[in-house]
Write an enzyme that holds these catalytic residues in place. Structure first.
Site, PDB file in Angstrom:
ATOM      1  N   ASP A  89     -40.252 -44.707   2.829  1.00 45.05           N
ATOM      2  CA  ASP A  89     -40.552 -44.119   4.136  1.00 45.05           C
ATOM      3  C   ASP A  89     -42.062 -44.184   4.358  1.00 45.05           C
ATOM      4  OD1 ASP A  89     -37.858 -43.388   3.742  1.00 45.05           O
ATOM      5  OD2 ASP A  89     -38.100 -41.538   4.899  1.00 45.05           O
ATOM      6  N   LYS A 153     -38.529 -43.135  12.133  1.00 38.28           N
ATOM      7  CA  LYS A 153     -38.461 -41.738  11.677  1.00 38.28           C
ATOM      8  C   LYS A 153     -39.480 -40.900  12.437  1.00 38.28           C
ATOM      9  CE  LYS A 153     -39.294 -39.108   7.361  1.00 38.28           C
ATOM     10  NZ  LYS A 153     -39.556 -39.273   5.911  1.00 38.28           N
ATOM     11  N   LYS A 182     -34.180 -41.599  12.111  1.00 36.48           N
ATOM     12  CA  LYS A 182     -34.218 -40.484  11.169  1.00 36.48           C
ATOM     13  C   LYS A 182     -35.057 -39.356  11.745  1.00 36.48           C
ATOM     14  CE  LYS A 182     -35.680 -39.072   6.516  1.00 36.48           C
ATOM     15  NZ  LYS A 182     -36.167 -39.505   5.192  1.00 36.48           N
TER      16      LYS A 182
END
Length: 215
Positions: A89, A153, A182
């Site tokens: 991430d 995200k 996300k």
């Protein structure tokens, strides 16, 4: 709604101890969360504990500010992959996003995506929605999709706020079904989690996983 497999069970606080990491690992195994998400230092430890399980090992890259050079983000990714990570991430270069230097933002993302994908890893890209306006959230989401990442995200959880339903809706509208969305940061209960999923999130980053699933 069964939420377990939506959850990246997250321990990113800088003072996290090995005992706290092990507690998160145990909770993830017992409740079949999707992953355990940690800082890069802990990747090898988490991977060794999760080997032969269905729970993935995940970590953050260029966290939490995103202002590392691209070569450092790639090096950090390589180390995490060597240590056994399944998902990365990364944080975008937020300053360059605000500056409108979209080509540089995309190149930075693509470098980590290429490193991850050539090793069979999932790459999610944190755009830090708290620091972007609506148009920037839409544009950043499009850049992430164009860079061939697997997810866009919302948040690090270390900025001025976490995710909002509005953020997720903007991101989902921007990327459609090209990539996943996300939501992370500030999701503390089941109601909030379900609201994010209903808005279009396909994964949630949460530290309150046990509360969210009612344990």
């Amino acid at each position: 709604m069964k939420l377990n497999k939506y959850l990246d069970h997250t321990v990113l606080n800088p003072d996290a101890t090995e005992q706290q990491i092990d507690q998160a690992i145990m909770e993830a195994l017992d409740n079949q969360f999707f992953s355990v998400m940690v800082n890069p230092y802990w990747v090898r430890h988490v991977h060794e504990k999760l080997v032969n399980s269905d729970v993935a090992t995940a970590c953050v890259i260029g966290f939490p500010l995103g202002a590392n050079t691209t070569i450092i983000k790639v090096a950090e990714s390589k180390q995490a992959i060597e240590d056994g990570v399944d998902e990365l991430d990364m944080v975008i270069n937020i300053g360059e996003m605000k500056n409108g230097n979209y080509q540089q933002v995309q190149k930075d993302i693509e470098a980590v995506v290429n490193e991850g994908h050539k090793n069979g890893k999932i790459v999610k890209v944190i755009i830090e929605t708290a620091l972007l306006n609506d148009d920037e959230i839409t544009k950043a989401s499009e850049i992430v999709a164009d860079a061939k990442a697997d997810f866009v995200k919302t948040s690090t959880g270390f900025s001025t706020r976490g995710a909002s339903v509005h953020d997720v809706e903007l991101m989902k509208n921007a990327v459609g079904n090209r990539i996943g969305v996300k939501a992370s940061g500030g999701i503390h209960d089941r109601e909030q989690a379900e609201a994010m999923i209903n808005a279009g999130a396909t994964r949630l980053g949460v530290s309150a996983s046990m509360k969210i699933i009612g344990k």
